[in-house]
Design a protein around this motif. Structure first.
Motif: not given
Ligand SMILES: [Zn+2]
Length: 367
Positions: A188-191, A240-242, A244-246, A338-340
């Motif tokens: 799950f990404d972006d959380g 880690s997804h970084g 910030t979402h760039k 997925f994204h949560d």
């Molecule tokens: Zn993402």
């Protein structure tokens, strides 16, 4: 020219823009058999593979002109297209053999094969003699794989100018094809999500005894007190997804984005740096990032091979789990993205877990 027919199919469905047709969705109810045993899984898997290979082999993937017309990419990278086609065909051959191995009766002939051509030749008589109750499935599945092959070929044609999950940039990267047959990882990404979906998703996972991987954005993790973050993700893997979402290849601060987020995750969860995988936003990364992760953090790029596309507003929970189920049948192993932040993803995960118990597939602990 069969590929013209395929183009027509794609553009007709895209032109309607009725929504779900814009991505590869499915209605699994059209497959008339219950997938409730190893043998039933293998059979459904081999038939999905048949459609995928049949659609793929109808496209002249050696011709830049064809790929340009098929994908809409003006300057397709033909080396990447070739590499992906070879890889995909190879995976399908392995999958066919895995399906045969588990089925003592050998409904597909019981023989080990070594080429996609043999796969098609062996399956075709079975496919052609399917009774009429499979007609709806035939239509739906062919549409799905036509769209899905387009999605994949497009990513391959853009690679490595625009990197994505479609191919590895380095052998150290993980995308899910390293797993064993019938093993999957939920990610799950972006959380952590600002709307509370992360907590609900984790409750759902915990109630089903499932372990998943969460790739967090540094700037979102910072909004939670450390004790709260620890309690929220307890028992699950955090990567880690970084910060910030760039898209990091075009982001001048990519290095500090990676470093800050590694430091944050280490501080909050006491995770050693080498255990923190980096999932690049949009799957976009460069050789410099891979080298930086390796030398500074001793860690890896963590990609995926099954994209749920849950971000698409036009698909509901059923279509979501149907798409993922079909890709589970097709690839037989992998990391699911997925994204949560969408309640429908919680429903889809529940449906997939129910399916996994019937079909005897495993969601493995990524930790
Ligand atoms: Zn993402």
């Amino acid at each position: 020219m069969r590929y013209i027919l395929i183009l027509l199919l794609i553009f007709t469905s895209a032109a309607h823009a009725a929504g779900p047709e814009k991505i590869a969705t499915y209605d699994r109810k059209t497959w008339p058999e219950a997938i409730d045993s190893n043998a039933a899984f293998d059979r459904a898997s081999a038939f999905e593979g048949y459609h995928f290979l049949d659609v793929l082999s109808a496209v002249d993937t050696g011709s830049a002109e064809t790929i340009r017309a098929f994908t809409g990419v003006k300057e397709p990278d033909m080396a990447s297209v070739k590499r992906w086609v070879r890889f995909a065909r190879g995976e399908l051959v392995k999958n066919f053999n895995a399906a045969q191995r588990q089925d003592a009766k050998g409904w597909g002939g019981g023989s080990k094969i070594d080429s996609a051509e043999t796969y098609l030749a062996l399956m075709r008589p079975h496919y052609l003699t399917l009774p009429p109750e499979y007609d709806q499935w035939k239509e739906r599945s062919r549409k799905f794989h036509t769209r899905y092959v387009y999605e994949q070929l497009r990513l391959a044609a853009l690679f490595p100018r625009i990197t994505s999950e479609i191919l590895k940039l380095d052998q150290s990267e993980r995308n899910g094809f390293e797993l064993n047959d019938k093993q999957f990882i939920l990610t799950f990404d972006d959380g952590p999500s600002p709307n509370g979906v992360t907590g609900k998703m984790i409750s759902e996972l915990n109630s089903r005894n499932l372990k998943a991987a969460f790739f967090l954005l540094g700037e979102r993790l910072e909004t939670l007190p450390p004790e709260k973050a620890q309690a929220l993700y307890a028992g699950h893997y955090v990567g880690s997804h970084g910060y910030t979402h760039k898209a990091h290849p075009r982001y001048a601060q990519w290095q500090s984005s990676i470093d800050r987020t590694h430091a944050l995750i280490s501080a909050v969860f006491s995770t050693p740096s080498n255990r923190i995988g980096f999932r690049p936003p949009y799957g976009q990364r460069t050789p410099e990032m891979i080298a930086h992760l390796r030398t500074v953090h001793h860690s890896l790029v963590a990609l995926w091979n099954i994209d749920s596309q849950d971000w698409n507003r036009k698909i509901g929970p059923d279509q979501l789990s149907d798409r993922v189920t079909t890709l589970i049948l097709l690839w037989r192993k992998g990391i699911i993205l997925f994204h949560d932040m969408y309640p429908k993803s919680i429903e889809a995960v529940g449906a997939l877990h129910d399916f996994s118990r019937e079909a005897n597939i495993e969601f493995v602990d990524p930790g």
